[in-house]
Scaffold this motif. Sequence first.
Motif, PDB file in Angstrom:
ATOM      1  N   PHE A 245      31.069 -58.331  -6.366  1.00 49.22           N
ATOM      2  CA  PHE A 245      29.865 -57.721  -5.807  1.00 49.22           C
ATOM      3  C   PHE A 245      29.907 -57.760  -4.286  1.00 49.22           C
ATOM      4  O   PHE A 245      29.534 -56.794  -3.610  1.00 49.22           O
ATOM      5  CB  PHE A 245      28.610 -58.434  -6.322  1.00 49.22           C
ATOM      6  CG  PHE A 245      27.339 -57.852  -5.774  1.00 49.22           C
ATOM      7  CD1 PHE A 245      26.841 -56.655  -6.272  1.00 49.22           C
ATOM      8  CD2 PHE A 245      26.648 -58.474  -4.731  1.00 49.22           C
ATOM      9  CE1 PHE A 245      25.683 -56.095  -5.755  1.00 49.22           C
ATOM     10  CE2 PHE A 245      25.501 -57.927  -4.208  1.00 49.22           C
ATOM     11  CZ  PHE A 245      25.005 -56.729  -4.719  1.00 49.22           C
ATOM     12  N   ALA A 246      30.391 -58.886  -3.763  1.00 46.73           N
ATOM     13  CA  ALA A 246      30.501 -59.010  -2.304  1.00 46.73           C
ATOM     14  C   ALA A 246      31.409 -57.915  -1.749  1.00 46.73           C
ATOM     15  O   ALA A 246      31.106 -57.277  -0.740  1.00 46.73           O
ATOM     16  CB  ALA A 246      31.051 -60.386  -1.938  1.00 46.73           C
ATOM     17  N   GLU A 247      32.513 -57.687  -2.424  1.00 49.19           N
ATOM     18  CA  GLU A 247      33.473 -56.671  -1.983  1.00 49.19           C
ATOM     19  C   GLU A 247      32.845 -55.273  -2.044  1.00 49.19           C
ATOM     20  O   GLU A 247      32.938 -54.489  -1.101  1.00 49.19           O
ATOM     21  CB  GLU A 247      34.706 -56.743  -2.902  1.00 49.19           C
ATOM     22  CG  GLU A 247      35.837 -55.816  -2.534  1.00 49.19           C
ATOM     23  CD  GLU A 247      36.660 -56.336  -1.371  1.00 49.19           C
ATOM     24  OE1 GLU A 247      36.336 -57.392  -0.837  1.00 49.19           O
ATOM     25  OE2 GLU A 247      37.606 -55.633  -0.980  1.00 49.19           O
ATOM     26  N   PHE A 248      32.176 -55.008  -3.167  1.00 56.21           N
ATOM     27  CA  PHE A 248      31.597 -53.678  -3.343  1.00 56.21           C
ATOM     28  C   PHE A 248      30.391 -53.467  -2.421  1.00 56.21           C
ATOM     29  O   PHE A 248      30.142 -52.350  -1.967  1.00 56.21           O
ATOM     30  CB  PHE A 248      31.157 -53.476  -4.797  1.00 56.21           C
ATOM     31  CG  PHE A 248      32.289 -53.157  -5.739  1.00 56.21           C
ATOM     32  CD1 PHE A 248      33.583 -53.562  -5.460  1.00 56.21           C
ATOM     33  CD2 PHE A 248      32.063 -52.450  -6.902  1.00 56.21           C
ATOM     34  CE1 PHE A 248      34.631 -53.281  -6.325  1.00 56.21           C
ATOM     35  CE2 PHE A 248      33.104 -52.149  -7.766  1.00 56.21           C
ATOM     36  CZ  PHE A 248      34.386 -52.573  -7.479  1.00 56.21           C
ATOM     37  N   SER A 249      29.644 -54.541  -2.174  1.00 56.23           N
ATOM     38  CA  SER A 249      28.408 -54.374  -1.404  1.00 56.23           C
ATOM     39  C   SER A 249      28.701 -53.895   0.015  1.00 56.23           C
ATOM     40  O   SER A 249      27.925 -53.127   0.580  1.00 56.23           O
ATOM     41  CB  SER A 249      27.625 -55.696  -1.364  1.00 56.23           C
ATOM     42  OG  SER A 249      28.379 -56.681  -0.689  1.00 56.23           O
ATOM     43  N   ILE A 250      29.823 -54.355   0.569  1.00 51.90           N
ATOM     44  CA  ILE A 250      30.200 -53.912   1.915  1.00 51.90           C
ATOM     45  C   ILE A 250      30.380 -52.397   1.932  1.00 51.90           C
ATOM     46  O   ILE A 250      29.962 -51.703   2.858  1.00 51.90           O
ATOM     47  CB  ILE A 250      31.512 -54.606   2.373  1.00 51.90           C
ATOM     48  CG1 ILE A 250      31.353 -56.115   2.371  1.00 51.90           C
ATOM     49  CG2 ILE A 250      31.946 -54.102   3.751  1.00 51.90           C
ATOM     50  CD1 ILE A 250      30.328 -56.647   3.342  1.00 51.90           C
ATOM     51  N   ALA A 251      31.013 -51.909   0.883  1.00 53.01           N
ATOM     52  CA  ALA A 251      31.283 -50.469   0.823  1.00 53.01           C
ATOM     53  C   ALA A 251      30.024 -49.665   0.485  1.00 53.01           C
ATOM     54  O   ALA A 251      29.789 -48.598   1.040  1.00 53.01           O
ATOM     55  CB  ALA A 251      32.362 -50.203  -0.215  1.00 53.01           C
ATOM     56  N   LEU A 252      29.200 -50.228  -0.393  1.00 48.83           N
ATOM     57  CA  LEU A 252      28.063 -49.442  -0.892  1.00 48.83           C
ATOM     58  C   LEU A 252      26.879 -49.423   0.068  1.00 48.83           C
ATOM     59  O   LEU A 252      26.095 -48.478   0.079  1.00 48.83           O
ATOM     60  CB  LEU A 252      27.613 -49.989  -2.251  1.00 48.83           C
ATOM     61  CG  LEU A 252      28.628 -49.803  -3.380  1.00 48.83           C
ATOM     62  CD1 LEU A 252      28.152 -50.503  -4.652  1.00 48.83           C
ATOM     63  CD2 LEU A 252      28.869 -48.329  -3.665  1.00 48.83           C
ATOM     64  N   TRP A 253      26.722 -50.490   0.875  1.00 49.06           N
ATOM     65  CA  TRP A 253      25.540 -50.553   1.741  1.00 49.06           C
ATOM     66  C   TRP A 253      25.827 -50.256   3.206  1.00 49.06           C
ATOM     67  O   TRP A 253      24.945 -50.251   4.019  1.00 49.06           O
ATOM     68  CB  TRP A 253      24.872 -51.927   1.615  1.00 49.06           C
ATOM     69  CG  TRP A 253      23.885 -51.954   0.495  1.00 49.06           C
ATOM     70  CD1 TRP A 253      22.573 -51.601   0.559  1.00 49.06           C
ATOM     71  CD2 TRP A 253      24.133 -52.325  -0.863  1.00 49.06           C
ATOM     72  NE1 TRP A 253      21.984 -51.727  -0.682  1.00 49.06           N
ATOM     73  CE2 TRP A 253      22.918 -52.168  -1.572  1.00 49.06           C
ATOM     74  CE3 TRP A 253      25.250 -52.764  -1.567  1.00 49.06           C
ATOM     75  CZ2 TRP A 253      22.797 -52.445  -2.931  1.00 49.06           C
ATOM     76  CZ3 TRP A 253      25.127 -53.039  -2.909  1.00 49.06           C
ATOM     77  CH2 TRP A 253      23.912 -52.877  -3.574  1.00 49.06           C
ATOM     78  N   ASN A 254      27.109 -50.074   3.514  1.00 49.65           N
ATOM     79  CA  ASN A 254      27.428 -49.769   4.906  1.00 49.65           C
ATOM     80  C   ASN A 254      27.295 -48.265   5.123  1.00 49.65           C
ATOM     81  O   ASN A 254      28.074 -47.485   4.569  1.00 49.65           O
ATOM     82  CB  ASN A 254      28.863 -50.225   5.224  1.00 49.65           C
ATOM     83  CG  ASN A 254      29.195 -50.089   6.698  1.00 49.65           C
ATOM     84  OD1 ASN A 254      28.573 -49.300   7.402  1.00 49.65           O
ATOM     85  ND2 ASN A 254      30.161 -50.845   7.159  1.00 49.65           N
ATOM     86  N   PRO A 255      26.319 -47.850   5.935  1.00 49.00           N
ATOM     87  CA  PRO A 255      26.083 -46.410   6.068  1.00 49.00           C
ATOM     88  C   PRO A 255      27.204 -45.668   6.780  1.00 49.00           C
ATOM     89  O   PRO A 255      27.341 -44.462   6.625  1.00 49.00           O
ATOM     90  CB  PRO A 255      24.787 -46.341   6.887  1.00 49.00           C
ATOM     91  CG  PRO A 255      24.707 -47.653   7.597  1.00 49.00           C
ATOM     92  CD  PRO A 255      25.397 -48.650   6.730  1.00 49.00           C
ATOM     93  N   SER A 256      28.023 -46.408   7.542  1.00 46.33           N
ATOM     94  CA  SER A 256      29.063 -45.706   8.297  1.00 46.33           C
ATOM     95  C   SER A 256      30.437 -45.778   7.640  1.00 46.33           C
ATOM     96  O   SER A 256      31.417 -45.332   8.203  1.00 46.33           O
ATOM     97  CB  SER A 256      29.147 -46.286   9.710  1.00 46.33           C
ATOM     98  OG  SER A 256      29.462 -47.654   9.640  1.00 46.33           O
TER      99      SER A 256
END
Lengths: 381, 301
Positions: A245-256
């Motif tokens: 989840f930590a790995e995916f969250s960076i990708a999913l919540w980073n708008p840029s």
Amino acid sequence: MSDSTPASAPLARATLWGLWAILLGLGCIGMWLRITQGHLPAGYGSYAPWGLWIAIYFHGVGIAGGAFALGALGYILDWPGFTDRKALRTTVILSFAAFMPAFLGVWLDLGHPERAAAILLSPNFTSMMAFNAWMYNGFMVVAGAAFLLSYAKQSSWLKPLLCLAGVLSLMFPSQSGAFFGVVDAKPFWNSALMPMLFLTGAVTAGAAMLLAVRGLVRGGDEDHAIARLRTVVLAGIAAYAVFEFAEFSIALWNPSVHAPEVELIMWGPFWWVFWIVHLAVGMALPALLLLSRSRQAWWWGALLVSICFISSRLNVLIPGQATGDLLGLQSAFQHERLTFVYQATAMEYLVGLFLVALGMGVFWIGQRIDSLLAAKAGTNA
Amino acid sequence: MPMTRREVIQSGIAVGAGVAVSGAAIVSARGKQDHADASGPSTVRNLDTLKNIPAKPGEDPLMRMQRDLVKAMAKPMEQRHWVMVIDQRKCVGCHACTVSCIAENHLPPGVVYRPVVIEESGSFPNIKLEFTPRPCMQCDQPPCVPVCPVSATWKRADGIVAVDYDACIGCRYCLTACPYGARTSDFGEDYQAKAAIGADGQAVAGAQATPNEGKPSPEYGKSWDRKGHASPAGNARKCHFCLHKLENGQLPACTSTCIGRATYFGDSNDPDSLVSELITKHNVQTLLPHKGTRPRVYYIV
């Protein structure tokens, strides 16, 4: 175990033999195709150079390392259920049985398998592949020596060797993650979390496989061992979920940041590998089974984890190769091996079945050898 | 039984020794020299190409580059630094370079050293096509080199990243490490096997491969016959600026066949060479500079 495992009945034993025969029969077809036609029937190419066999390889070495680390740690720290030498040897045999198909898988994947020994004879240690290969082999030598020492009545070197092998068994699964993490060209792989993900996956799948095997073999104090392993598998599932989840969250919540790999994992053509095989059948269902009171359910839960955790390897390996930095490269020169899309072929699946059959066969032979050596040494503990 | 004091000490020695050996292996690998390529006077080539044709102002860039090449070859290898300059303003996307490279190096299906990437931008009718020929970037910090587990690929003193086909085990780690996708694996395919077969059992006219396919590849100045999955079949393959041609005073195939004179090649260590002039005169760019690979292929955009 208080209630019977599926393999305790003669019917289950016959089922296992039947399954092995089917796997071997189908697997031999795949091996025949690989030997006679080389890489031509395979689905991997130049832009997605690694496929199913490499996933099996990393899953196999993960199980080998994770199972051994727990078995050795349990023996060294006197965990109930891990203190007898028969159980220790079962762990070593399982570790070797997981290694052999892993090595065969990666060997078959090489363009020049006949040169594989060069990794050991003239290694380049700036390559994680060479470093990792030496770690495996160093581990196998040390674990093999510990295995043989375990037949001696007294040996002051058994636990020290287990300590060294234990350290190695934790290092090479995490190095498997570093193997991908160092590849700057693949943004999805180039993450410091990779070694942790691979180590957690290894310990979880290794513990699960050890639980399943000890449920089958029954060589010692299984009740305590299985209870301990159950806890490790549950903790491992939880930890893996957190890291993932930590790995995916960076990708999913980073708008840029656009993360096509994560989108591919979740919503691509192989969405079911993530949602069904990995999350549902590989994590959620086993967690429920392991939380139940039924020890038979624990066994099934562990079996599911040890099989389905290969999806965690696949979900790193394949999506990581599915994107390129140069837009338009795929259409610049068209050929079926110059595409970022990978689909395992029938030959690759069949060889995969052979690898599973090989692992089962190595474990069975290992157990027989252990019985013979134990009888010769006059010890069973 | 808990570990005895002696076992704890022995464990410490065993683990410590393991860590020390691993550390020593890493340190020694980091400090190791790459392949010991020939260098010095033995690598000097005194070529007489164009010797009797005096240079004229405004002559074809190919002539100028040819003279630059002869001049560079007269120096020891470590004093040359081969670079390529591609003028995207001139490239028309004809793919002649791609095809000539395939012919020169006898590349099988699925192996390509110099594809031309086409990018389309804008919307109809205001569409722009941009052509980006993509050879190997011969990076000064090549990510493909350190990942090779058997040191089968290395950076030569003249700037070319070479592959030892006899040492490569075909693991394809270097393929994943290259951000430009400049390495392709030779999986052992050949055009002849894919030729359409007619009722007489023979390849249909026009479908069969040219005789060129069966001939050995001249890469790296050797004769590589792929028959029986021999190298370079099974290997990682890549552009090497036609090293075998350079050694004989010839420009790379892609350069000499570029119909628009959009590809330039030469020695950037020579301040008077055409490539040096182009690099300093124009606002050149490199592909994916943020990767830190320091490519030796420059684009004039």
